[in-house]
Design an enzyme around this catalytic site. Structure first.
Site, PDB file in Angstrom:
ATOM      1  N   GLU A   1       0.812  -1.261  -0.041  1.00 28.84           N
ATOM      2  CA  GLU A   1      -0.068  -0.151   0.106  1.00 28.84           C
ATOM      3  C   GLU A   1       0.918   1.080  -0.084  1.00 28.84           C
ATOM      4  OE1 GLU A   1      -2.711   1.679  -0.629  1.00 28.84           O
ATOM      5  OE2 GLU A   1      -4.265   1.059   0.528  1.00 28.84           O
ATOM      6  N   ASP A   2       0.284   2.379  -0.460  1.00 28.68           N
ATOM      7  CA  ASP A   2       1.034   3.668  -0.500  1.00 28.68           C
ATOM      8  C   ASP A   2       0.813   4.211   1.093  1.00 28.68           C
ATOM      9  OD1 ASP A   2      -1.612   4.062  -0.712  1.00 28.68           O
ATOM     10  OD2 ASP A   2      -1.665   5.544  -2.295  1.00 28.68           O
TER      11      ASP A   2
ATOM     12  N   ASP B   1      -4.195   5.241   6.511  1.00 30.79           N
ATOM     13  CA  ASP B   1      -4.786   6.610   6.992  1.00 30.79           C
ATOM     14  C   ASP B   1      -5.602   6.140   8.010  1.00 30.79           C
ATOM     15  OD1 ASP B   1      -5.254   9.297   7.204  1.00 30.79           O
ATOM     16  OD2 ASP B   1      -6.661   9.127   5.569  1.00 30.79           O
TER      17      ASP B   1
ATOM     18  N   GLY C   1      -7.383   3.438   8.036  1.00 32.22           N
ATOM     19  CA  GLY C   1      -6.974   1.938   8.065  1.00 32.22           C
ATOM     20  C   GLY C   1      -7.975   0.870   7.508  1.00 32.22           C
TER      21      GLY C   1
ATOM     22  N   THR D   1      -9.056   0.617   4.429  1.00 31.81           N
ATOM     23  CA  THR D   1      -8.610   0.088   3.155  1.00 31.81           C
ATOM     24  C   THR D   1      -7.811  -1.379   3.231  1.00 31.81           C
ATOM     25  OG1 THR D   1      -8.763   2.095   1.912  1.00 31.81           O
ATOM     26  CG2 THR D   1      -7.625   0.134   0.702  1.00 31.81           C
ATOM     27  N   LEU D   2      -6.764  -1.158   4.053  1.00 31.89           N
ATOM     28  CA  LEU D   2      -5.877  -2.226   4.383  1.00 31.89           C
ATOM     29  C   LEU D   2      -6.743  -3.268   5.247  1.00 31.89           C
ATOM     30  CD1 LEU D   2      -3.304  -2.877   3.120  1.00 31.89           C
ATOM     31  CD2 LEU D   2      -2.149  -1.597   5.218  1.00 31.89           C
TER      32      LEU D   2
ATOM     33  N   LYS E   1      -0.037   6.865   8.724  1.00 34.67           N
ATOM     34  CA  LYS E   1      -0.578   8.442   9.473  1.00 34.67           C
ATOM     35  C   LYS E   1      -1.124   7.488  10.628  1.00 34.67           C
ATOM     36  CE  LYS E   1      -2.385  10.754   6.193  1.00 34.67           C
ATOM     37  NZ  LYS E   1      -3.073  11.861   5.421  1.00 34.67           N
TER      38      LYS E   1
ATOM     39  N   ARG F   1       1.132  12.318  -8.744  1.00 34.04           N
ATOM     40  CA  ARG F   1       1.615  10.994  -8.479  1.00 34.04           C
ATOM     41  C   ARG F   1       3.382  10.631  -8.941  1.00 34.04           C
ATOM     42  NH1 ARG F   1      -2.486   7.604  -7.118  1.00 34.04           N
ATOM     43  NH2 ARG F   1      -4.690   8.181  -8.027  1.00 34.04           N
TER      44      ARG F   1
END
Ligand code: IMP
Ligand code: MG
Length: 176
Positions: free
Chosen positions: A97-98, A101, A103, A105-106, A129, A163
């Site tokens: 992952e990039d 934040d 959390g 999504t992950l 973060k 990006r």
């Protein structure tokens, strides 16, 4: 409204850190083969730089997901815009992952992939973060822990822009 980008993490700092992460991962997975799960689009730059430095056998697959967090529930919803091409059953997977934040999504991606019975599954993120976390999730491999600022570059975007910046920059929003 416009924006100014202030450099936060230099290209050299990122490259040095990615080299360390790749060494660690290569050590941890010695004798094994890794299936990299690259989360589009933000992770593409990080994933490429990391994968190039891994010394164990690697295959790469891509998926695009987005999550909609809901503070009133314990978990948000995950939308899969593009699923993996191949099965992950029995494979040692690392999700790349990039940034973590809230959390959502992950943690939702992890849950979905675990249901597909990989041999193992770890999470690897360039940025974290932690101040913004709304769900309990921690990556096994983290590049940099950063403060609660909106950042772009090295794959991360603001409205699909920036990006391609070779560094991580903090966005300052300015009135016209
Ligand atoms: P989470 O589900 O809240 O952890 O969100 C993670 C996703 O939000 C990332 O994959 C990014 O696409 C996006 N995101 C979160 N913070 C930033 C940021 O500072 N800059 C750019 N994108 C961000
Ligand atoms: Mg993203």
């Amino acid at each position: 409204m416009g924006e100014i980008i202030h450099e936060m993490i230099t290209e050299k700092q990122i490259t040095d850190r990615i080299r360390e992460m790749a060494e660690q991962i290569s050590k941890d997975y010695e004798g094994k083969e890794i299936r990299i799960v690259c989360i589009l689009k933000g992770s593409v730059f990080f994933c490429a730089e990391l994968a190039k430095r891994l010394t164990v056998p690697v295959t790469i697959d891509f998926m695009q997901v987005s999550s909609y967090g809901d503070k009133t529930k314990t978990s948000g919803n995950l939308t899969v815009k593009k699923d993996l091409d191949d099965q992950v059953e029995g494979l040692h997977c690392i999700v790349i992952e990039d940034i973590v934040d809230s959390g959502y999504t992950l943690s939702l991606t992890k849950k979905m992939l675990l249901a597909r019975n990989p041999a193992s599954l770890k999470l690897c993120t360039l940025l974290d973060k932690p101040d913004r976390r709304e769900t309990e999730i921690e990556a096994e491999y983290t590049g940099f822990v950063i403060p609660d600022k909106f950042v772009v570059g090295y794959g991360l975007d603001y409205a699909q822009k920036y990006r391609n910046l070779p560094y991580i920059g903090e966005v300052e929003f300015i009135e016209d």
